[in-house]
Design a protein around this motif. Sequence first.
Motif, PDB file in Angstrom:
ATOM      1  N   LYS A  90       3.296   8.034   5.020  1.00 51.89           N
ATOM      2  CA  LYS A  90       4.009   7.326   3.772  1.00 51.89           C
ATOM      3  C   LYS A  90       5.503   7.920   3.431  1.00 51.89           C
ATOM      4  O   LYS A  90       6.641   6.945   3.123  1.00 51.89           O
ATOM      5  N   GLY A  91       5.776   9.296   3.085  1.00 54.06           N
ATOM      6  CA  GLY A  91       6.800  10.135   2.798  1.00 54.06           C
ATOM      7  C   GLY A  91       7.704   9.919   3.322  1.00 54.06           C
ATOM      8  O   GLY A  91       8.952   9.136   3.484  1.00 54.06           O
ATOM      9  N   ALA A  92       7.628   9.469   5.202  1.00 55.10           N
ATOM     10  CA  ALA A  92       8.656   9.391   6.137  1.00 55.10           C
ATOM     11  C   ALA A  92       9.227   7.785   5.930  1.00 55.10           C
ATOM     12  O   ALA A  92      10.480   7.404   5.757  1.00 55.10           O
ATOM     13  N   ALA A  93       7.945   6.863   5.934  1.00 57.53           N
ATOM     14  CA  ALA A  93       8.168   5.491   5.561  1.00 57.53           C
ATOM     15  C   ALA A  93       9.289   5.071   4.597  1.00 57.53           C
ATOM     16  O   ALA A  93       9.879   4.033   4.406  1.00 57.53           O
ATOM     17  N   ASN A  94       8.500   5.985   3.157  1.00 58.91           N
ATOM     18  CA  ASN A  94       9.239   5.501   1.716  1.00 58.91           C
ATOM     19  C   ASN A  94      10.635   5.124   2.108  1.00 58.91           C
ATOM     20  O   ASN A  94      11.868   4.799   2.370  1.00 58.91           O
ATOM     21  N   TYR A  95      11.021   6.822   2.088  1.00 58.89           N
ATOM     22  CA  TYR A  95      12.175   7.486   3.169  1.00 58.89           C
ATOM     23  C   TYR A  95      13.145   6.987   3.860  1.00 58.89           C
ATOM     24  O   TYR A  95      14.498   6.301   3.818  1.00 58.89           O
ATOM     25  N   MET A  96      12.556   5.801   4.770  1.00 60.52           N
ATOM     26  CA  MET A  96      13.609   5.015   6.483  1.00 60.52           C
ATOM     27  C   MET A  96      13.408   3.391   5.521  1.00 60.52           C
ATOM     28  O   MET A  96      13.990   2.629   5.679  1.00 60.52           O
ATOM     29  N   GLY A  97      12.509   3.199   3.966  1.00 55.91           N
ATOM     30  CA  GLY A  97      12.639   2.359   3.349  1.00 55.91           C
ATOM     31  C   GLY A  97      11.817   1.402   4.857  1.00 55.91           C
ATOM     32  O   GLY A  97      11.819  -0.380   3.600  1.00 55.91           O
ATOM     33  N   LEU A  98      10.620   1.486   4.652  1.00 52.47           N
ATOM     34  CA  LEU A  98       9.823   1.027   5.629  1.00 52.47           C
ATOM     35  C   LEU A  98       9.065  -0.052   4.736  1.00 52.47           C
ATOM     36  O   LEU A  98       8.078   1.195   4.743  1.00 52.47           O
ATOM     37  N   LYS A  99       9.170  -0.908   4.600  1.00 51.35           N
ATOM     38  CA  LYS A  99       7.341  -1.244   3.323  1.00 51.35           C
ATOM     39  C   LYS A  99       6.470  -1.291   3.286  1.00 51.35           C
ATOM     40  O   LYS A  99       5.370  -0.277   3.046  1.00 51.35           O
ATOM     41  N   ALA A 100       6.234  -1.522   4.372  1.00 52.62           N
ATOM     42  CA  ALA A 100       4.997  -2.720   5.182  1.00 52.62           C
ATOM     43  C   ALA A 100       4.389  -1.198   5.012  1.00 52.62           C
ATOM     44  O   ALA A 100       3.094  -0.870   4.973  1.00 52.62           O
ATOM     45  N   HIS A 110       0.064   4.638   1.830  1.00 56.11           N
ATOM     46  CA  HIS A 110       0.019   4.900   0.869  1.00 56.11           C
ATOM     47  C   HIS A 110      -1.933   4.219   0.340  1.00 56.11           C
ATOM     48  O   HIS A 110      -2.669   4.737  -0.241  1.00 56.11           O
ATOM     49  N   ARG A 111      -1.576   3.491   0.483  1.00 55.58           N
ATOM     50  CA  ARG A 111      -3.478   2.516   0.084  1.00 55.58           C
ATOM     51  C   ARG A 111      -4.165   3.832   1.403  1.00 55.58           C
ATOM     52  O   ARG A 111      -5.474   3.813   0.770  1.00 55.58           O
ATOM     53  N   MET A 112      -4.057   3.696   2.695  1.00 53.14           N
ATOM     54  CA  MET A 112      -4.931   4.150   3.552  1.00 53.14           C
ATOM     55  C   MET A 112      -5.162   5.833   2.568  1.00 53.14           C
ATOM     56  O   MET A 112      -6.510   6.384   2.524  1.00 53.14           O
ATOM     57  N   GLU A 113      -4.096   5.969   2.171  1.00 56.14           N
ATOM     58  CA  GLU A 113      -3.790   7.812   1.573  1.00 56.14           C
ATOM     59  C   GLU A 113      -5.299   7.394   0.001  1.00 56.14           C
ATOM     60  O   GLU A 113      -5.950   8.745   0.242  1.00 56.14           O
ATOM     61  N   SER A 114      -4.746   6.827  -0.856  1.00 56.87           N
ATOM     62  CA  SER A 114      -5.860   6.936  -1.974  1.00 56.87           C
ATOM     63  C   SER A 114      -7.659   6.839  -1.115  1.00 56.87           C
ATOM     64  O   SER A 114      -8.146   6.990  -1.795  1.00 56.87           O
ATOM     65  N   LEU A 115      -7.205   5.618  -0.321  1.00 57.76           N
ATOM     66  CA  LEU A 115      -8.834   5.799   0.031  1.00 57.76           C
ATOM     67  C   LEU A 115      -9.439   6.672   0.687  1.00 57.76           C
ATOM     68  O   LEU A 115     -10.567   7.166   0.214  1.00 57.76           O
ATOM     69  N   ASP A 154       2.799  -8.465   9.028  1.00 55.30           N
ATOM     70  CA  ASP A 154       2.500  -8.166   7.131  1.00 55.30           C
ATOM     71  C   ASP A 154       1.761  -7.498   7.591  1.00 55.30           C
ATOM     72  O   ASP A 154       0.372  -7.277   8.522  1.00 55.30           O
ATOM     73  N   VAL A 155       1.670  -6.910   6.174  1.00 52.45           N
ATOM     74  CA  VAL A 155      -0.376  -6.444   6.177  1.00 52.45           C
ATOM     75  C   VAL A 155      -0.662  -6.223   4.765  1.00 52.45           C
ATOM     76  O   VAL A 155      -1.449  -5.300   4.484  1.00 52.45           O
ATOM     77  N   SER A 156      -0.005  -7.606   3.841  1.00 56.24           N
ATOM     78  CA  SER A 156      -1.340  -8.027   2.995  1.00 56.24           C
ATOM     79  C   SER A 156      -2.529  -8.040   3.271  1.00 56.24           C
ATOM     80  O   SER A 156      -3.272  -7.532   2.174  1.00 56.24           O
ATOM     81  N   ASP A 157      -2.718  -8.855   4.172  1.00 53.87           N
ATOM     82  CA  ASP A 157      -4.166  -9.289   4.317  1.00 53.87           C
ATOM     83  C   ASP A 157      -4.907  -7.036   4.264  1.00 53.87           C
ATOM     84  O   ASP A 157      -6.041  -7.469   3.527  1.00 53.87           O
ATOM     85  N   LEU A 158      -4.160  -6.790   5.318  1.00 55.99           N
ATOM     86  CA  LEU A 158      -5.070  -5.079   5.130  1.00 55.99           C
ATOM     87  C   LEU A 158      -5.131  -3.915   3.545  1.00 55.99           C
ATOM     88  O   LEU A 158      -6.580  -4.527   3.129  1.00 55.99           O
ATOM     89  N   ILE A 159      -3.664  -5.046   3.141  1.00 53.08           N
ATOM     90  CA  ILE A 159      -4.152  -4.175   1.849  1.00 53.08           C
ATOM     91  C   ILE A 159      -4.861  -5.058   0.870  1.00 53.08           C
ATOM     92  O   ILE A 159      -5.676  -4.074  -0.338  1.00 53.08           O
ATOM     93  N   SER A 160      -5.122  -5.962   0.778  1.00 55.77           N
ATOM     94  CA  SER A 160      -6.127  -6.289  -0.177  1.00 55.77           C
ATOM     95  C   SER A 160      -7.394  -6.134   0.623  1.00 55.77           C
ATOM     96  O   SER A 160      -8.296  -5.987  -0.337  1.00 55.77           O
ATOM     97  N   SER A 161      -7.598  -5.716   1.779  1.00 50.12           N
ATOM     98  CA  SER A 161      -9.109  -5.556   1.314  1.00 50.12           C
ATOM     99  C   SER A 161      -9.267  -3.874   1.426  1.00 50.12           C
ATOM    100  O   SER A 161     -10.477  -4.003   0.822  1.00 50.12           O
ATOM    101  N   LEU A 162      -8.069  -3.686   2.323  1.00 53.64           N
ATOM    102  CA  LEU A 162      -8.222  -1.933   1.548  1.00 53.64           C
ATOM    103  C   LEU A 162      -8.313  -1.728  -0.129  1.00 53.64           C
ATOM    104  O   LEU A 162      -9.106  -0.952  -0.630  1.00 53.64           O
ATOM    105  N   GLU A 163      -7.871  -2.079  -0.891  1.00 55.65           N
ATOM    106  CA  GLU A 163      -7.783  -3.067  -2.403  1.00 55.65           C
ATOM    107  C   GLU A 163      -9.446  -3.053  -3.039  1.00 55.65           C
ATOM    108  O   GLU A 163     -10.299  -2.234  -3.797  1.00 55.65           O
ATOM    109  N   GLU A 164      -9.924  -3.961  -2.139  1.00 57.29           N
ATOM    110  CA  GLU A 164     -11.558  -4.423  -2.748  1.00 57.29           C
ATOM    111  C   GLU A 164     -12.141  -3.448  -2.108  1.00 57.29           C
ATOM    112  O   GLU A 164     -13.271  -3.262  -2.877  1.00 57.29           O
ATOM    113  N   LEU A 165     -12.200  -2.879  -1.235  1.00 60.05           N
ATOM    114  CA  LEU A 165     -12.983  -1.547  -0.762  1.00 60.05           C
ATOM    115  C   LEU A 165     -12.803  -0.788  -1.455  1.00 60.05           C
ATOM    116  O   LEU A 165     -14.282   0.111  -2.383  1.00 60.05           O
ATOM    117  N   LEU A 166     -11.824  -0.490  -2.598  1.00 56.32           N
ATOM    118  CA  LEU A 166     -12.053   0.296  -2.853  1.00 56.32           C
ATOM    119  C   LEU A 166     -12.035   0.613  -4.731  1.00 56.32           C
ATOM    120  O   LEU A 166     -12.690   1.186  -5.216  1.00 56.32           O
TER     121      LEU A 166
END
Lengths: 991, 118
Positions: free
Chosen positions: A51-61, A67-72, A114-126
Amino acid sequence: MAEIDMEMWQDFVVEARENLEEFEPNVLLLEQQPDDMALLNDCFRNMHSIKGAANYMGLKAIATLAHRMESLFHAVRSGELTLSQQGFDLLFLCVDRMKTLVRDVEENQQENHDVSDLISSLEELLQAESSNEDGDHAAEQVSASAMERSVDEAETLSPPVVQEIDEDQELLAIFREEMKSLFGQLQTAMDGDDRDLQAALDLLRDMERVTNYVGQQELSRFFAECAERVEQADSASGGENVLQPDKLLTEISERLSAGLEMAFLYDPQQVQEGTALISEEDPELYQIFLDFFSQEGRSLSLIPANPDMNWVKNSREAAERLQVSANYMDYEPVVAILQEWMDLADQCLEQDDVSVDEVERFHQIWNRLVEVLPDLKGLFSETAPGEASDENLAVPDGVMDEGDPISKDPESLGALIEDEIEGLFQDMTPGSAEGLHEKDVEIGETGAGAGENQADEVDTAIEAMFSGVSGDEPLEVDQHVHAQEQEEPALEVQKTAEPASASTLVEKDSAIDMESQVFEAEPSNAAEDFLMRQMDEHLSGGGEAFQEPHSRGGSASKGELIKVDLSKVESLLGDVGELVVLRSSLAQASDELKGIYNRWLEERLLGIGELRPLKEVLLRFSENAAALERVVQQLQDGIMRIRMLPVSTIFNRYPRLVRDLSRKLGKEVELNLYGAETSLDKQVIEQLADPMQHIVRNAVDHGIEDPATRTARGKAATGRLVISSAQEGNSVVITVSDDGKGLDRSAILKKAVEMGLMRHAEAQSLSDSQVWNLIFLPGMTTASTVSDVSGRGVGLDVVKSNIERIGGTISVSSQPGKGTIFVLRIPLTLAIIKGLVVRVGHQAMVIPVASVKETFKLDEKEICEIEGYEIISIRQQTLPLIRLNKVFRGTGASEQGDKLFAVRVSQGSDEVCLGVDELIGQQEVVIKPLSDYLTQQPGFSGATILGDGSIALILDLRAMLEKARKFVQKKQKIMEQEALGLAPGEQITLH
Amino acid sequence: MRVLIVDDSSFMRKRIAGAVERAGHQVVGQARDGQEGIEMYRSLKPDMVIMDVTMRGMDGIEAVRNIRQVDGEARVVFMSLVSDERIQQEAMKLGALAWLGKDEHGRLIDLLNNTGAR
């Protein structure tokens, strides 16, 4: 945002991959051990890092996904969430997507998925999980600070395993952590200049709620009271003076200690009145105080049976000094107790005697001191008066006594300071054997870090603890022997990257056990004999293979790596090859010079005086040539090592592969990997990946039965797959064994007869190993169902030819109903081989030594001719003779003579003798690949330059033997035809 | 200014080291975890430590606590993405000069430029 250049992209990709490579196996392990805090922490950290490195590089997906996996993982760690199998499936999907995204980044410096599908699945799970909770504040806020904290601490926080009161404990642990955290915040809120009474009020209300929630009504009321006081102070002008925050905080801390202790009173073992009176919120200060105590308080802790006045005096002085600091720390109970000590000491001094009664009183006082400051116990316990020194403060005790965090190495106390505060509560938490184990490792780490001699001591102590299982050679052998009889519990792929530990050995045993099962029955023929021998070697001599099981991804000892273009290494290796040649010719020149010198000396062309300078030069020359040889050898080895990769590069894929396969096929498979650190040339590894994958797939798909069948056959429902690798001389032996249904002899033979490979009667007479080897023939798939896992197209024949292409061999052995084992023998490298240099006509050729069985002089008279084919008999064995000068006509005619040399070579099950004109010698040769137009003409796998600068061709034995095999088959046919009275068939010419 | 960087991510170490060096300061050491950080602090005695929080093994908070025991005057800047305020507060209580995000190089350099060498 800093400027992004190419290098940064690369760095990002490399590091993201590293993290993912570590992450994936850890998730696999987590599926087996969902409560493993260390694993959870590692997973969390991997995602945090990405997450840290991706943020740094501006890699949103990637950043969002990480980030979501970290939260999980955060949620799992705090016990809010339990991952179901679907949860793990989702995690693997996320890993795959993230890998894809990293590849995107590598190739295009942007994210194309795209990662939105995974993000919503992760959110659902959480969300699904958190809605199961009461929605109580307490559960949500759980100890976030601890979550971010180190592995060590999290392990401490994790509730002990398998306790009847497990749930309560867990809840209490959460509660304590929560209260600790709230209290910390409260302190900050009430602190000095930027006092925030509103925040304090909120916190107090939280505390009220939380205590109420866990049924601590009395405490809850108390907090309500406190809140009211703060509220009043806040509303009243100048009310802060009324409030007296220090007093309030002290009061709260007292009530809290008392209250939390109460929470445990139902456990009779834990009842200890008057303990833990000191609650210190500033761990650093507390630490300093403890350190001071450890220096000054020794005389107090060591009360002699017959104390002399000297001791009394010393202890009194120490008590006085300690009292000063206790006073400074506001540790009133300590001050009071120390005062008692001083009074008693004064009394003794006055009467110039210490009675037995008074000794007892000293002991009592000390015990009360320890009650108030439980951590003291660890500082001094078990230290005999004679050996009292600051260096060995109760270290062994620290190893044995896991219940008390402070009893560890005092130097590393700082590292454990968090435990320290916990210690307030921790004495009440019953330990468990597992906790002990983890602690030990922990001590090893912190101790080593302190870089003091304590570290060694701790290590030694730990070793001593493990000495029952690990240790020196004989012991290990012993283990192996026992492994045959004793049934060890099966363990998964190494749980943590511990040093040699009990579990390591247990795993070894499991593997050996498994293998011994496969070979339970007496081997019935030579091939199996061979396999047996190999396994024996593994078990005894080749212990290396089992030394270190596959460790958790990315071991801690990983050094800094640099990424080098392989072509650079290749070209360097080429240069070294040239250097080897130059060195040889230099050595030759040196010999020649010596010859000249000797001749001159003998023929007295020059006098000794004139020859002396020449002799000196000669000496230097030959010395340097020898030195050069050494250096070149080292250089060559070094560069070869650069090209070496651990087989874990491919082994690491299997846990996931096996998991996915077994999920898909509804099987239960446990995978054990050994010797993953064995190194192989990069080129070899690449060539090995596909065949290995095929064998592993086969084993899971066709070898291991489904759980129902297994149970019905009296086997454990979970099948075992063991992959091991070990170096043996110039090759690496890889075995893949399963405890599945084994090969089906009759099915294989039926198929062979169907295919017309042999007649029925012939088929029945084949030995088992001959039957097993049939599976490597094209078209020999016996699987009754076509699955999308192994498919049906590619057979083991392709596997075999791929293995042989890299100079390896493959063999198989099987016991019906017990299992199957594949043994692959792979050369360490393709770039250098040990070769037997021979002369054929005027051409030098190299035969790989690995294939050479023997060499011997051959008399023309010993050669028989059968139907135009030459054969020779060696020890009752008839082998075809292939004269290389006939095969390769361009080599020029052989010298006329009745002698020639035979080189008996074998590859797989084929064996022939090669006829050559001269045996030149054995040497290591660096293989140079042939140009394309030359490789179209099979027979040679490469060329090399010999010491004299001449070029030698390296024989491709596989192609050679292919010809020989056809030759033999034809011959057999002809003989059959002859027997039937038919005319001899056409002759085959070897060209 | 002689700077020690402690971060478990080589990606981040490189970025931070780059920024520090471009600003004319010297990176005297780079450690991969807390334990290594403490050891390097002992041997290198840097003017400033740039410390990550979430690391394998010993984390940044623990490391700083240890470093402070070695040298009560040690100067530390945390660079971390951990958003938990309690941890930030804990870090600041240890006497850190600042708590910065991973990409706040500007603020980091300002800090380095305005802190005198020891």
